[in-house]
Design a protein around this motif. Structure first.
Motif, PDB file in Angstrom:
ATOM      1  N   SER A  59       0.571 -23.738  43.799  1.00 26.06           N
ATOM      2  CA  SER A  59       1.120 -24.592  44.726  1.00 26.06           C
ATOM      3  C   SER A  59       0.801 -25.954  43.995  1.00 26.06           C
ATOM      4  O   SER A  59       1.771 -26.729  44.682  1.00 26.06           O
ATOM      5  CB  SER A  59       0.274 -24.426  46.026  1.00 26.06           C
ATOM      6  OG  SER A  59      -0.996 -24.449  45.686  1.00 26.06           O
TER       7      SER A  59
ATOM      8  N   LEU B  12      -4.351 -28.076  49.776  1.00 31.63           N
ATOM      9  CA  LEU B  12      -3.520 -26.868  49.363  1.00 31.63           C
ATOM     10  C   LEU B  12      -4.489 -25.577  49.395  1.00 31.63           C
ATOM     11  O   LEU B  12      -3.692 -24.441  49.356  1.00 31.63           O
ATOM     12  CB  LEU B  12      -2.881 -27.144  47.914  1.00 31.63           C
ATOM     13  CG  LEU B  12      -1.611 -28.370  47.998  1.00 31.63           C
ATOM     14  CD1 LEU B  12      -1.172 -28.308  46.609  1.00 31.63           C
ATOM     15  CD2 LEU B  12      -0.343 -27.661  48.923  1.00 31.63           C
TER      16      LEU B  12
ATOM     17  N   TRP C  55       5.939 -30.384  45.143  1.00 31.71           N
ATOM     18  CA  TRP C  55       5.099 -30.763  45.894  1.00 31.71           C
ATOM     19  C   TRP C  55       5.223 -32.130  46.364  1.00 31.71           C
ATOM     20  O   TRP C  55       5.949 -32.917  45.897  1.00 31.71           O
ATOM     21  CB  TRP C  55       3.902 -30.784  44.699  1.00 31.71           C
ATOM     22  CG  TRP C  55       2.634 -31.661  45.644  1.00 31.71           C
ATOM     23  CD1 TRP C  55       1.735 -30.871  46.441  1.00 31.71           C
ATOM     24  CD2 TRP C  55       2.303 -32.761  45.432  1.00 31.71           C
ATOM     25  NE1 TRP C  55       0.788 -31.621  46.722  1.00 31.71           N
ATOM     26  CE2 TRP C  55       1.174 -32.991  46.331  1.00 31.71           C
ATOM     27  CE3 TRP C  55       2.906 -33.950  45.039  1.00 31.71           C
ATOM     28  CZ2 TRP C  55       0.361 -34.335  46.653  1.00 31.71           C
ATOM     29  CZ3 TRP C  55       2.153 -35.042  45.116  1.00 31.71           C
ATOM     30  CH2 TRP C  55       0.872 -35.265  46.052  1.00 31.71           C
TER      31      TRP C  55
ATOM     32  N   THR D  63      -2.102 -32.204  50.439  1.00 37.99           N
ATOM     33  CA  THR D  63      -0.929 -31.908  51.015  1.00 37.99           C
ATOM     34  C   THR D  63      -0.429 -32.837  52.169  1.00 37.99           C
ATOM     35  O   THR D  63       0.538 -33.022  52.397  1.00 37.99           O
ATOM     36  CB  THR D  63      -0.727 -30.456  51.344  1.00 37.99           C
ATOM     37  OG1 THR D  63       0.581 -30.282  51.823  1.00 37.99           O
ATOM     38  CG2 THR D  63      -1.537 -29.987  52.489  1.00 37.99           C
TER      39      THR D  63
END
Length: 443
Positions: free
Chosen positions: A308, A381, A314, A438
């Motif tokens: 991720s 994340l 991202w 995130t």
């Protein structure tokens, strides 16, 4: 049972085991525990603050010093506690074990203090190595035990206060010949019988010597390891007859405790303080070793963010109510960059300063018109973990030194240090410097 306890207490008698020694070590141990309590509370409330709490952001190394002192003082407590237990060891063999209600309180408080102190120090030391072989949550139990320790210690001090006051000064504790002055009106009614038992032992030794000299043969003695132990016990109280013949002098004993305490501090404090770095032999973290020349605690693999965090799509989402913006890694790089020297200071005690470069948090939050008096919520994340979501007070959110870091020590942020972006703020524990960001939300 009474005879056995008297014999054991006689064997344990030593010039270094008295109320003066216990008082000296006790006040050092009390100071160390108080330092641990205050610095530990500071660390706890940084991680779990009440809504009204505000913390200083300057100097930037405040938590670095605070937590370094916490861990170092905790390590120093280990040899001090062992020395204290050595000094009071003969008290285990009192007869009867409890003679009045006050002593019930005294013995219960000291038993609770010793048990919780040993548990606190052992688990705290293992925590510095991030080793958790127990089933309970460390941080919550560590916090709760601190109050049990301080409470039981306060009770013990209150009960023993007359004795502590009596032997606070060395000149009031020993006579001109260096012999320890027993307290007047001792609470131990068995003292006379104990003294008589010791005198009988001395007479027995004198009789054995007389027989040996008259017959030319020495009485049989155990040999080997058993013989050495018996000899150690039989000569343990020579210092009572002549303090200058004491097998272990008071100065020697205090010197040994001082060397052990100083050695434990010097050989581990290098992970927290630069001055001790050349002597850092036993601490689990070494300066300059790790990605971007900086140690880490939690890797990207352990956090399960390898895929991720490296995903090409991202984005960091910043939101303030119905206002929201998303920033790719390229978007963040294109913004005005700032840099500064800020330490990573972990609750396990190690810390190291790095050169961070990235976007100032105040500039990023201005893009969504975030108010200056609000708290922020950062989400990582990471799929799980106690620090996957982190709250930040307005004092840190508005500090111009707080960065959304993209680089560390002149290189792109390593994935183990939080690539593609992480937060770094002054005076905060490392667990709150969220990696693999995130989202950032205004509360």
């Amino acid at each position: 049972m009474r005879s056995l306890l008297f014999t054991l207490r006689l064997a344990a008698t030593s010039p270094t085991r008295n109320a003066r020694t216990a008082t000296v070590l006790g006040r050092l141990l009390g100071i160390a525990f108080l330092v641990c309590l205050l610095t530990g509370l500071y660390s706890h409330f940084l991680q779990d603050p009440a809504e009204w709490m505000r913390f200083p952001t300057r100097p930037v190394w405040l938590y670095q010093v605070s937590q370094g002192v916490h861990i170092t003082a905790g390590i120093a407590c280990i040899p001090l506690l062992l020395g204290k237990l050595h000094a009071v060891f003969p008290q285990l063999f009192q007869y009867p074990p409890v003679r009045h209600p006050v002593q019930v309180l005294e013995r219960a408080s000291i038993a609770l203090f010793i048990a919780t102190s040993v548990l606190q120090l052992v688990t705290g030391l293992l925590n510095t190595f991030q080793y958790y072989p127990w089933p309970f949550p460390f941080r919550q139990v560590h916090f709760a035990l601190s109050f049990v320790i301080i409470g039981s210690l306060a009770i013990h001090i209150a009960v023993k206060l007359p004795l502590i006051t009596r032997y606070w000064r060395a000149r009031d504790s020993y006579d001109a010949d260096g012999a320890f002055i027993e307290p007047a009106g001792s609470l131990d009614p068995a003292r006379a019988e104990f003294t008589a038992t010791r005198e009988l032992t001395r007479r027995r030794e004198a009789e054995e010597e007389r027989v040996a000299s008259s017959t030319g043969t020495a009485p049989p003695r155990p040999r080997g390891l058993v013989g050495r132990i018996v000899h150690w016990i039989d000569t343990a109280h020579e210092g009572d007859r002549d303090p200058h013949r004491a097998r272990v002098s008071r100065r020697g004993f205090f010197g040994a405790v001082g060397v052990a305490t100083g050695g434990a501090v010097v050989l581990t404090a290098g992970q927290s303080f630069t001055a001790f770095e050349p002597f850092n032999a036993f601490a689990p973290r070494q300066r300059g070793i790790g990605p971007n020349d900086l140690p880490i605690n939690r890797t990207a693999a352990a956090a399960r963010v390898l895929e991720s965090a490296m995903a090409p799509d991202w984005a960091l989402t910043v939101s303030n109510g119905d206002r929201s913006r998303s920033f790719s890694a390229d978007d963040l790089t294109a913004m005005t960059q700032d840099e500064g020297d800020l330490p990573i200071s972990c609750v396990e005690g190690w810390s190291q300063t790095g050169r961070w470069r990235g976007v100032r948090l105040v500039d990023l939050m201005a893009t969504v018109d975030a108010p200056a008096d609000r708290r922020l919520r950062f989400t990582s994340l990471e799929e799980r973990g106690g620090y996957r979501v982190m709250l930040m007070g307005s004092e840190y959110a508005t500090d111009p030194a707080t960065l959304i870091a993209l680089e560390l020590n002149g290189e792109r942020l390593s994935i183990d240090h939080g690539y593609p972006a992480r937060v770094i703020a002054p005076g905060r524990p490392g667990v709150l410097q969220t990696k693999w960001l995130t989202t950032i939300e205004v509360l």
